[in-house]
Design an enzyme around this catalytic site. Sequence first.
Site, PDB file in Angstrom:
ATOM      1  N   LYS A  97     -10.259  -3.055  -4.475  1.00 47.22           N
ATOM      2  CA  LYS A  97     -10.805  -1.792  -4.968  1.00 47.22           C
ATOM      3  C   LYS A  97      -9.701  -0.836  -5.396  1.00 47.22           C
ATOM      4  O   LYS A  97      -9.883  -0.043  -6.303  1.00 47.22           O
ATOM      5  CB  LYS A  97     -11.700  -1.125  -3.931  1.00 47.22           C
ATOM      6  CG  LYS A  97     -10.961  -0.807  -2.692  1.00 47.22           C
ATOM      7  CD  LYS A  97     -11.703   0.091  -1.780  1.00 47.22           C
ATOM      8  CE  LYS A  97     -10.775   0.441  -0.656  1.00 47.22           C
ATOM      9  NZ  LYS A  97     -10.441  -0.709   0.205  1.00 47.22           N
ATOM     10  N   LYS A 102      -5.408 -10.472  -6.692  1.00 47.89           N
ATOM     11  CA  LYS A 102      -6.663 -10.508  -5.925  1.00 47.89           C
ATOM     12  C   LYS A 102      -7.573  -9.361  -6.349  1.00 47.89           C
ATOM     13  O   LYS A 102      -7.088  -8.302  -6.791  1.00 47.89           O
ATOM     14  CB  LYS A 102      -6.382 -10.459  -4.424  1.00 47.89           C
ATOM     15  CG  LYS A 102      -6.061  -9.096  -3.863  1.00 47.89           C
ATOM     16  CD  LYS A 102      -6.290  -9.063  -2.348  1.00 47.89           C
ATOM     17  CE  LYS A 102      -6.324  -7.603  -1.870  1.00 47.89           C
ATOM     18  NZ  LYS A 102      -7.050  -7.375  -0.652  1.00 47.89           N
ATOM     19  N   LYS A 139       0.815  -1.219   0.000  1.00 52.20           N
ATOM     20  CA  LYS A 139       0.000   0.000   0.000  1.00 52.20           C
ATOM     21  C   LYS A 139       0.845   1.265   0.000  1.00 52.20           C
ATOM     22  O   LYS A 139       0.480   2.256  -0.636  1.00 52.20           O
ATOM     23  CB  LYS A 139      -0.978  -0.002   1.185  1.00 52.20           C
ATOM     24  CG  LYS A 139      -2.078  -1.021   0.994  1.00 52.20           C
ATOM     25  CD  LYS A 139      -3.338  -0.696   1.754  1.00 52.20           C
ATOM     26  CE  LYS A 139      -4.427  -1.673   1.311  1.00 52.20           C
ATOM     27  NZ  LYS A 139      -5.661  -1.560   2.049  1.00 52.20           N
TER      28      LYS A 139
HETATM   29  N1  AQP Z   1     -10.183 -10.388  -3.086  1.00 54.65           N
HETATM   30  C1  AQP Z   1     -10.543 -10.793  -1.881  1.00 54.65           C
HETATM   31  N2  AQP Z   1     -10.866 -12.075  -1.655  1.00 54.65           N
HETATM   32  C2  AQP Z   1     -11.241 -12.497  -0.429  1.00 54.65           C
HETATM   33  N3  AQP Z   1     -11.348 -11.674   0.635  1.00 54.65           N
HETATM   34  C3  AQP Z   1     -11.052 -10.376   0.463  1.00 54.65           C
HETATM   35  N4  AQP Z   1     -11.064  -9.316   1.293  1.00 54.65           N
HETATM   36  C4  AQP Z   1     -10.674  -8.211   0.608  1.00 54.65           C
HETATM   37  N5  AQP Z   1     -10.403  -8.527  -0.663  1.00 54.65           N
HETATM   38  C5  AQP Z   1     -10.633  -9.864  -0.791  1.00 54.65           C
HETATM   39  C6  AQP Z   1     -11.470  -9.391   2.702  1.00 54.65           C
HETATM   40  O1  AQP Z   1     -12.463  -8.428   2.930  1.00 54.65           O
HETATM   41  C7  AQP Z   1     -12.410  -8.034   4.314  1.00 54.65           C
HETATM   42  C8  AQP Z   1     -12.448  -6.528   4.411  1.00 54.65           C
HETATM   43  O2  AQP Z   1     -11.197  -6.047   4.006  1.00 54.65           O
HETATM   44  P1  AQP Z   1     -10.760  -4.562   4.029  1.00 54.65           P
HETATM   45  O3  AQP Z   1     -11.468  -3.812   5.049  1.00 54.65           O
HETATM   46  O4  AQP Z   1      -9.262  -4.531   3.956  1.00 54.65           O
HETATM   47  O5  AQP Z   1     -11.421  -4.167   2.683  1.00 54.65           O
HETATM   48  P2  AQP Z   1     -10.888  -3.401   1.532  1.00 54.65           P
HETATM   49  O6  AQP Z   1      -9.863  -2.419   1.986  1.00 54.65           O
HETATM   50  O7  AQP Z   1     -12.093  -2.902   0.855  1.00 54.65           O
HETATM   51  O8  AQP Z   1     -10.218  -4.569   0.675  1.00 54.65           O
HETATM   52  P3  AQP Z   1      -9.473  -4.369  -0.638  1.00 54.65           P
HETATM   53  O9  AQP Z   1     -10.346  -4.230  -1.819  1.00 54.65           O
HETATM   54  O10 AQP Z   1      -8.468  -5.475  -0.655  1.00 54.65           O
HETATM   55  O11 AQP Z   1      -8.794  -2.981  -0.435  1.00 54.65           O
HETATM   56  P4  AQP Z   1      -7.474  -2.435  -0.978  1.00 54.65           P
HETATM   57  O12 AQP Z   1      -7.621  -2.386  -2.467  1.00 54.65           O
HETATM   58  O13 AQP Z   1      -7.390  -1.091  -0.359  1.00 54.65           O
HETATM   59  O14 AQP Z   1      -6.414  -3.373  -0.541  1.00 54.65           O
HETATM   60  C9  AQP Z   1     -11.135  -8.639   4.883  1.00 54.65           C
HETATM   61  O15 AQP Z   1     -11.452  -9.754   5.658  1.00 54.65           O
HETATM   62  C10 AQP Z   1     -10.354  -9.034   3.663  1.00 54.65           C
HETATM   63  O16 AQP Z   1      -9.516 -10.130   3.889  1.00 54.65           O
END
Ligand code: AQP
Length: 330
Positions: A196, A193, A112
């Site tokens: 967002k 993965k 990040k």
């Molecule tokens: N691709 C994924 N597959 C399975 N689980 C996932 N999680 C996130 N992406 C996947 C799970 O969602 C929960 C919430 O995570 P978070 O609060 O970190 O959500 P986020 O920031 O919206 O997740 P992103 O999309 O992965 O964000 P960025 O792009 O900012 O890194 C967690 O339990 C996570 O494991």
Amino acid sequence: KPRVFSGIQPTSDSFHLGNYLGAVRQWVAMQDTTDALYCVVDQHAITVDHDPKVLHQRSRVSAAQLLALGLDPERCTLFVQSQVPEHAMLSWILGSETGFGEASRMTQFKDKSAKQERTTVGLFTYPILMAADILLYRTDQVPVGEDQRQHLELTRDLAIRFNGTYGETFTVPEPYIVKETATIKDLSEPEKKMSKSSSGPRGCLYLLDEPNQMRKKIKGAVTDSEAEVRFDPERKPGVSNLMNIYTALAGTTTEKLEAEYAGRGYGDFKGDLAEVVADTLGPIALRTKEILADKAELDRILTLGAEKARHLAVRTIAKTYKKIGFYPPV
Ligand code: AQP
């Protein structure tokens, strides 16, 4: 009943399919068998770029989506992190128990921070706040996606070390990760993965997308040059990801899918999955809108949730403050 805790960041206007299948679906399922607390972690969300008005609105939309997806305030505790100040209080203590090198090994920070123009100390200490979230509630199980496994390991290490140094204080939590949906992959780049922040507009399926948009994204998902619906995550990551999504949403198995689509190519398979996705997730947007329309009721649910959470949190803080030699909070 085992205690369960998990959180989700209000960092976008909608959750995506990875958030749902990797985490929230398990949250809903665990409500009846465990004593569960679920949290919209807005304090985590300010570790990257944010706007106060947008953040506040996203916290509301996040809570509404969680309710729309099936969380029931009668059967679980749903709250917003900033309403329970004990999270930050415990985070400070745990931060002083964490080695700098230990924190520096967190891969999510490395990923990040590489994407940010300006990296904050908050982003660096994010896993410590997450450890505080979990340890505050004497949590037994933490339902999360695979990307959170390393943070969970740190949480466990901190709990074990603190208990060893100061005497039994924290429950050592276990991750609860469902193998098949541990990492939902990006629809256009299935080696990565779904996320967002790093997925393009076609790779990430949002729960609040229009049903037609959902269909389009599934039908446009990258597969491979063969035409065989076969589960092989190594060699067929795109198809295998779609199969995992299918089995999770429709309650079928990969073997059944292989048999059903034998000799039929990807068109039928994707078309059917597009309908499954639109049918199951399509109604979420409307339900979320209805929940958001009653602002007073949503606020009431969240305040009640925060009060219930706080009731537990103050007890852990009192114990931890004593162990560490602090004056008690007044
Ligand atoms: N691709 C994924 N597959 C399975 N689980 C996932 N999680 C996130 N992406 C996947 C799970 O969602 C929960 C919430 O995570 P978070 O609060 O970190 O959500 P986020 O920031 O919206 O997740 P992103 O999309 O992965 O964000 P960025 O792009 O900012 O890194 C967690 O339990 C996570 O494991």
